[in-house]
Design a protein around this motif. Structure first.
Motif, PDB file in Angstrom:
ATOM      1  N   LYS A 130       0.830  -1.194   0.000  1.00 24.03           N
ATOM      2  CA  LYS A 130       0.000   0.000   0.000  1.00 24.03           C
ATOM      3  C   LYS A 130       0.874   1.257   0.000  1.00 24.03           C
ATOM      4  O   LYS A 130       2.050   1.215   0.359  1.00 24.03           O
ATOM      5  N   LYS A 131       0.261   2.363  -0.398  1.00 27.93           N
ATOM      6  CA  LYS A 131       1.008   3.594  -0.615  1.00 27.93           C
ATOM      7  C   LYS A 131       1.768   4.071   0.633  1.00 27.93           C
ATOM      8  O   LYS A 131       2.945   4.412   0.576  1.00 27.93           O
ATOM      9  N   GLY A 132       1.082   4.103   1.774  1.00 26.34           N
ATOM     10  CA  GLY A 132       1.732   4.562   2.995  1.00 26.34           C
ATOM     11  C   GLY A 132       2.914   3.685   3.381  1.00 26.34           C
ATOM     12  O   GLY A 132       3.971   4.178   3.765  1.00 26.34           O
ATOM     13  N   TYR A 133       2.722   2.379   3.272  1.00 25.65           N
ATOM     14  CA  TYR A 133       3.788   1.451   3.656  1.00 25.65           C
ATOM     15  C   TYR A 133       4.960   1.526   2.683  1.00 25.65           C
ATOM     16  O   TYR A 133       6.101   1.297   3.072  1.00 25.65           O
ATOM     17  N   GLN A 189       0.122  -2.210   7.382  1.00 26.71           N
ATOM     18  CA  GLN A 189      -0.033  -1.400   6.174  1.00 26.71           C
ATOM     19  C   GLN A 189      -1.312  -0.567   6.225  1.00 26.71           C
ATOM     20  O   GLN A 189      -1.329   0.594   5.804  1.00 26.71           O
ATOM     21  N   LYS A 190      -2.368  -1.161   6.735  1.00 24.14           N
ATOM     22  CA  LYS A 190      -3.640  -0.442   6.849  1.00 24.14           C
ATOM     23  C   LYS A 190      -3.500   0.778   7.763  1.00 24.14           C
ATOM     24  O   LYS A 190      -4.016   1.864   7.458  1.00 24.14           O
ATOM     25  N   LYS A 191      -2.787   0.616   8.872  1.00 22.38           N
ATOM     26  CA  LYS A 191      -2.604   1.717   9.826  1.00 22.38           C
ATOM     27  C   LYS A 191      -1.763   2.842   9.237  1.00 22.38           C
ATOM     28  O   LYS A 191      -1.965   4.020   9.555  1.00 22.38           O
ATOM     29  N   PHE A 192      -0.815   2.489   8.367  1.00 22.02           N
ATOM     30  CA  PHE A 192       0.071   3.505   7.791  1.00 22.02           C
ATOM     31  C   PHE A 192      -0.618   4.382   6.748  1.00 22.02           C
ATOM     32  O   PHE A 192      -0.099   5.442   6.397  1.00 22.02           O
ATOM     33  N   GLU A 193      -1.765   3.950   6.244  1.00 22.31           N
ATOM     34  CA  GLU A 193      -2.425   4.704   5.180  1.00 22.31           C
ATOM     35  C   GLU A 193      -2.780   6.138   5.592  1.00 22.31           C
ATOM     36  O   GLU A 193      -2.750   7.048   4.777  1.00 22.31           O
TER      37      GLU A 193
END
Length: 231
Positions: A130-133, A189-193
């Motif tokens: 994902k983008k944030g990760y 990864q979800k949290k980093f979004e």
């Protein structure tokens, strides 16, 4: 003439004349090496593919002073999942380019070579990116470079963060805690979004810090342009 054998990551290659290749390697035992593979483009397809960037290879080289000729090459690992995924490929090529610019010739660094293989292997096996990760992986790589080069100064970095916004330090501590306190990679990864913009900003801060202290010019915008320019 000395014959040496070592494990390498192929950083880049350049065609020369009709059949030769100039290859930049980051080796486990000898640091960065620029070597020539004579006639390899007229050889079998397997030999040519073995010297593609991102491959981990074992090479046998003949050495005279700082001049290297590739005699034999064997693929140890190719990171196929990276090549198939554009997000993984972007950050992996950025990592290779950064190493090429930061590390000088004939500078042994076996520990960092092992770390590089570990980083690429980690990116390769990620189920998704994902983008944030993606920016967190880049940030972690840049932090490792700073530590390796002896320029990681958390006090100076904190001052830079405070100049931009006082809440930046809090966010930086939060992202460091997420990966420490959560073991599930998909959950991480979800949290980093929600930190995408901050992580992108941190990458630029770390990058500028490295460029200033090491007198180099690494530039993530060359590899992930659409994220910065909105294309």
């Amino acid at each position: 003439m000395k014959i040496i054998k070592t494990n390498c990551i192929v950083l880049k290659k350049k065609e020369m004349k009709e059949a030769d290749l100039q290859v930049t390697l980051f080796s486990k035992d000898y640091g960065k090496i620029i070597a020539t593979a004579y006639g390899i483009r007229k050889s079998n397809k397997r030999n040519v593919v073995s010297l593609n960037p991102l491959n981990e290879v074992e090479v046998t080289l003949s050495q005279r002073n700082n001049y290297y000729i590739i005699k034999e090459v064997e693929i140890i690992k190719n990171f196929n999942n990276i090549i198939k995924n554009i997000d993984k490929l972007e950050i992996s090529l950025y990592i290779l380019d950064s190493i090429d610019k930061i590390y000088y010739m004939i500078n042994e660094n076996g520990n960092f070579f092992d770390k590089l293989v570990e980083i690429l292997s980690f990116i390769d096996i990620l189920p998704c990116l994902k983008k944030g990760y993606k920016y967190y992986v880049v940030l972690s790589f840049l932090r490792r470079i700073m530590i390796e080069q002896g320029i990681y100064d958390i006090e100076e970095i904190s001052l830079i963060l405070r100049k931009e916004k006082s809440e930046n330090i809090k966010k930086y501590k939060e992202i460091l805690q997420i990966s420490k306190n959560t073991s599930n990679i998909l959950e991480i990864q979800k949290k980093f979004e929600k930190y995408i913009d901050f992580l992108r900003k941190m990458v630029i801060i770390f990058e500028n810090f490295i460029n200033r202290n090491l007198q180099v010019e690494i530039k993530i915008k060359k590899f992930i342009m659409e994220e910065f320019y909105g294309n």
